[in-house]
Design an enzyme around this catalytic site. Structure first.
Site, short mmCIF file in Angstrom:
data_model
loop_
_atom_site.label_atom_id
_atom_site.label_comp_id
_atom_site.label_asym_id
_atom_site.label_seq_id
_atom_site.Cartn_x
_atom_site.Cartn_y
_atom_site.Cartn_z
N ARG A 103 12.18 -6.23 5.31
CA ARG A 103 12.09 -4.76 5.48
C ARG A 103 12.56 -4.60 7.16
NH1 ARG A 103 6.57 -1.30 4.88
NH2 ARG A 103 6.22 -2.73 6.79
N ARG B 232 -9.92 0.15 8.52
CA ARG B 232 -9.61 -0.99 8.88
C ARG B 232 -10.54 -1.88 9.71
NH1 ARG B 232 -3.61 -0.01 8.65
NH2 ARG B 232 -2.45 -1.85 9.16
N ARG C 68 -0.21 -9.11 13.18
CA ARG C 68 -0.69 -8.05 12.52
C ARG C 68 -1.48 -8.70 11.42
NH1 ARG C 68 4.56 -5.24 10.81
NH2 ARG C 68 3.45 -4.02 9.07
N LYS D 161 0.63 -1.02 0.04
CA LYS D 161 0.00 -0.02 0.00
C LYS D 161 0.99 1.20 -0.05
CE LYS D 161 -2.16 -1.23 3.87
NZ LYS D 161 -1.47 -2.42 4.28
N ARG E 7 11.11 0.04 12.06
CA ARG E 7 9.79 -0.15 12.64
C ARG E 7 9.75 -1.20 13.60
NH1 ARG E 7 4.90 0.50 8.10
NH2 ARG E 7 3.93 -1.11 9.82
P1 AP5 Z 1 4.73 -1.60 1.75
O1 AP5 Z 1 4.38 -0.79 0.79
O2 AP5 Z 1 5.19 -0.98 3.07
O3 AP5 Z 1 3.53 -2.29 2.36
P2 AP5 Z 1 2.19 -1.71 3.12
O4 AP5 Z 1 0.79 -2.39 2.73
O5 AP5 Z 1 2.13 -0.42 3.19
O6 AP5 Z 1 2.56 -2.53 4.38
P3 AP5 Z 1 2.73 -1.82 6.03
O7 AP5 Z 1 3.58 -2.73 6.62
O8 AP5 Z 1 3.10 -0.44 6.14
O9 AP5 Z 1 1.19 -2.28 6.36
P4 AP5 Z 1 0.42 -2.08 7.55
O10 AP5 Z 1 -0.90 -2.23 7.15
O11 AP5 Z 1 0.88 -3.37 8.74
O12 AP5 Z 1 1.09 -0.87 8.59
P5 AP5 Z 1 0.53 0.46 8.85
O13 AP5 Z 1 1.63 1.59 8.83
O14 AP5 Z 1 -0.76 0.69 8.10
O15 AP5 Z 1 5.43 -2.79 1.37
C1 AP5 Z 1 5.93 -3.57 2.47
C2 AP5 Z 1 7.55 -3.98 2.01
O16 AP5 Z 1 7.37 -4.86 0.85
C3 AP5 Z 1 8.44 -2.92 1.83
O17 AP5 Z 1 9.67 -3.36 2.31
C4 AP5 Z 1 8.40 -2.71 0.07
O18 AP5 Z 1 9.62 -2.28 -0.12
C5 AP5 Z 1 8.12 -4.29 -0.14
N1 AP5 Z 1 7.39 -4.23 -1.56
C6 AP5 Z 1 6.57 -3.64 -1.90
N2 AP5 Z 1 6.01 -3.89 -3.04
C7 AP5 Z 1 6.84 -5.07 -3.35
C8 AP5 Z 1 6.68 -6.05 -4.52
N3 AP5 Z 1 5.80 -5.75 -5.51
N4 AP5 Z 1 7.70 -6.87 -4.72
C9 AP5 Z 1 8.42 -7.08 -3.53
N5 AP5 Z 1 8.62 -6.56 -2.35
C10 AP5 Z 1 7.75 -5.27 -2.53
O19 AP5 Z 1 -0.18 0.15 10.31
C11 AP5 Z 1 0.83 0.10 11.07
C12 AP5 Z 1 -0.02 -0.14 12.73
O20 AP5 Z 1 -0.65 0.98 13.01
C13 AP5 Z 1 -1.05 -1.23 12.80
O21 AP5 Z 1 -0.55 -2.58 12.95
C14 AP5 Z 1 -2.01 -0.44 13.71
O22 AP5 Z 1 -1.43 -0.92 15.16
C15 AP5 Z 1 -1.80 0.81 13.37
N6 AP5 Z 1 -2.89 1.37 12.54
C16 AP5 Z 1 -2.73 1.96 11.22
N7 AP5 Z 1 -3.80 2.28 10.66
C17 AP5 Z 1 -5.01 2.04 11.59
C18 AP5 Z 1 -6.21 2.06 11.61
N8 AP5 Z 1 -6.85 2.39 10.49
N9 AP5 Z 1 -7.05 1.67 12.49
C19 AP5 Z 1 -6.50 1.10 13.70
N10 AP5 Z 1 -5.02 1.22 13.77
C20 AP5 Z 1 -4.10 1.43 12.89
MG MG Z 2 2.21 1.18 4.94
#
Ligand code: AP5
Ligand code: MG
Length: 192
Positions: A128, A89, A146, A14, A134
């Site tokens: 990552r 979410r 997660r 994402k 992180r």
């Molecule tokens: P990346 O692009 O970072 O993927 P992502 O889907 O953004 O993954 P996140 O880890 O950010 O998701 P998340 O949903 O757990 O975290 P968030 O910050 O939202 O890619 C991941 C890796 O893969 C990178 O290293 C990238 O380079 C690699 N990659 C990308 N594309 C690729 C490809 N095609 N091929 C190979 N490699 C690739 O949330 C974190 C925490 O915050 C949650 O756990 C929760 O506690 C809290 N939180 C956030 N939002 C909410 C909400 N709305 N409600 C409640 N809690 C929330």
């Molecule tokens: Mg993300």
């Protein structure tokens, strides 16, 4: 105004795809994960409270993230569109978002849902974790937690938007640019 939800499990790409999409389309990127990490790095009260959930791989309470998104919408009255990344979410967050948009005479245009196998998700996040700093990336158990939160609480959000016929599944494996092209095709089909 175009309002996109980029949906998918942790590690589905994402954040990676959001950066490319906002560069092409000029929308305002709203990532609740990034907003929360910014609160943590500034050691705000909200950040400290959120960190206890994030470190365990648990979702932060709905009212916290809904409040952050409400403020972000208010702070960007001139945006030509919003890209929601990592929000909504839970079904309660989705309903709150719909209400916020309705008040502004807006609506979600489409939800693009990235599909990636669990094996690939774990592989990406562990990789990552070696460099991201992180705290939720460098522990296998937290990564699994997660994914479980996603399956038990977040997956239902796509069912919510399916009832309005707004969900498009997009294959989230392959190269970053291949996936980007798939997303752009779906968006361009819906612009104008
Ligand atoms: P990346 O692009 O970072 O993927 P992502 O889907 O953004 O993954 P996140 O880890 O950010 O998701 P998340 O949903 O757990 O975290 P968030 O910050 O939202 O890619 C991941 C890796 O893969 C990178 O290293 C990238 O380079 C690699 N990659 C990308 N594309 C690729 C490809 N095609 N091929 C190979 N490699 C690739 O949330 C974190 C925490 O915050 C949650 O756990 C929760 O506690 C809290 N939180 C956030 N939002 C909410 C909400 N709305 N409600 C409640 N809690 C929330
Ligand atoms: Mg993300």
């Amino acid at each position: 105004m175009f309002n996109l939800i980029l949906f998918g499990p942790p590690g589905s790409g994402k954040g990676t795809q959001s950066e490319k999409l906002i560069a092409r389309y000029g929308w305002k990127h709203l990532s609740t994960g990034d907003l929360l990490r910014s609160e943590i790095s500034r050691q705000t009260k909200l950040g400290k409270a959120a960190q206890t959930y994030m470190d365990k791989g648990r979702l932060v309470p709905d009212e916290v993230v809904i409040g952050m998104i409400t403020s972000a919408l208010d702070e960007n009255p001139d945006a030509n569109g919003f890209l929601f990344d990592g929000f909504p979410r839970t079904p309660a967050q989705a309903e709150a978002l719909d209400e916020m948009l309705q008040k502004r005479k807006e609506a979600i245009s489409v939800m693009l849902a990235l599909e990636v196998s669990e094996e690939e998700l774990v592989k990406r996040l562990i990789k990552r974790g070696q460099t991201s700093g992180r705290s939720d990336d460098n522990n296998d158990q937290v990564i699994r937690a997660r994914i479980v939160e996603y399956q038990t609480k977040t997956a239902a959000v796509s069912d919510y938007y399916k009832q309005f016929d707004k969900v498009v599944m997009v294959k989230g494996e392959g190269s970053v640019s291949e996936i980007f092209e798939r997303l752009c095709m779906e968006i361009d089909n819906r612009l104008n």
